[in-house]
Design a protein around this motif. Sequence first.
Motif, short mmCIF file in Angstrom:
data_model
loop_
_atom_site.label_atom_id
_atom_site.label_comp_id
_atom_site.label_asym_id
_atom_site.label_seq_id
_atom_site.Cartn_x
_atom_site.Cartn_y
_atom_site.Cartn_z
N UNK A 1 0.85 -1.19 0.00
CA UNK A 1 0.00 0.00 0.00
C UNK A 1 0.88 1.24 0.00
N UNK A 2 0.25 2.39 -0.12
CA UNK A 2 0.97 3.66 -0.12
C UNK A 2 0.92 4.25 1.29
N UNK B 1 9.67 -2.74 11.49
CA UNK B 1 8.68 -1.67 11.58
C UNK B 1 8.16 -1.29 10.20
N UNK B 2 9.07 -1.12 9.25
CA UNK B 2 8.63 -0.74 7.91
C UNK B 2 7.93 -1.90 7.21
N UNK B 3 8.35 -3.14 7.48
CA UNK B 3 7.66 -4.30 6.89
C UNK B 3 6.21 -4.36 7.38
N UNK B 4 6.01 -4.08 8.66
CA UNK B 4 4.64 -4.04 9.19
C UNK B 4 3.84 -2.93 8.54
N UNK B 5 4.45 -1.75 8.39
CA UNK B 5 3.76 -0.62 7.77
C UNK B 5 3.40 -0.92 6.31
N UNK C 1 2.29 -3.63 5.38
CA UNK C 1 1.17 -4.57 5.47
C UNK C 1 1.55 -6.02 5.20
N UNK C 2 2.75 -6.41 5.67
CA UNK C 2 3.21 -7.79 5.55
C UNK C 2 3.10 -8.49 6.90
#
Length: 405
Positions: free
Chosen positions: A45-46, A161-165, A167-168
């Motif tokens: 996602x964006x 943190x960025x992987x969660x953001x 949406x993984x």
Amino acid sequence: MKALLPVADARSRLLSAARPIDDIVNVPLGEADGRVLAADLAARLTQPPFDASAMDGYAVRAADASTVGTELSVIGTASAGHAFEGIVGPGETVRIFTGAPLPQGADSVLIQEDAERIAGDRIRTAFAVVEGRHVRPRGQDFAEGEIVLKRGTVLDFAHLTVAAAMNHPTLGIYRRPRVAILATGDELVVPGGVPATAQIIASNTFGVAALVRSNGGEVLDLGIVKDNQADIAAAVARAQLEKADVLVTLGGASVGDHDLVQSTLKAAGMELDFWRIAMRPGKPLMVGSLDGMHVLGLPGNPVASLVTSLLFLEPLLRKLARLSERNREVMGVTAEHMKANDQRQDYVRASVTRDAAGNLVAKAFGKQDSSMMKIFSRSDGLIVRPPHAPELAAGAPCPILLIRS
């Protein structure tokens, strides 16, 4: 008698035969810390998904708030998770909070400190607004489909943190190396047991296992096996059945009457690459392979076992796990005079401090017997003394292998 193999040659031969593990597993995001990403990771996602306020304040049209003293009517509220559904028109504003979507019609945020509340749901500007002020534009962080994390990344708190953001919920990572650890010897008793006459407590497994885990591996503890070929063979067969990438044996790899590990492994089909290294402690190190499984026969003496683990097992595991090699060797100076060395490379336990100039200073412990675990536990590093190294005066440069890097 065949000459002892130099340490550098032994390490080179071991690592040249190792290939990084290609198997990929999917794990929950919360279990991926320290693991190695197996494929490029793209955003699903964006982020942010909309123009968002970066501050608490008022969403405005810059054209309406470019002059100090302008009065605006407050027509609603927008907060994180709750958008204002209307349109901000000329002379209007919306009370907005950090993270809230910028309402349609607004293009800037006047922070609350720069707004004066006046009667009748109105505010007066105390700051000239510039278009785009305090707004996080849509996609400022990353866009859908953008590759954010590259294959081979060793995942840490920031990457997760960025992987969660993005949406993984799960990540494809390389499988950890499986390391089977087998301790052998009639004299060994598990911690907490009661040793009989001529027995001792087995300790090596726990230090080696901790080193395995800290270098990206997982441990299969095969326990303690008596000096019996059938029992050793059964333990080796279990390591194969469990598909271990590495079998580490502790003790029994020499060729004495009670050293049965090497002969049992050879009978099982092990191809012996080398054994007996020109080093102290750790001379009776054995390296081979059995149906694709690396075999490391470590000495039974605890300190020798840990030193050879640092020098051989650690770099092997890190290559299998696709982790960069951990360089523990640094230059320092000796605290005291050291005698000339013989034909073996010495690893001398030492405390390591820094002098006023910032140099690492290594002071060797007086006793260096390879069974003395207490001294090893108090050591910060190992002074490396190459074969036939000359005498060293106090303050002379010397390589140091840091134990706790």
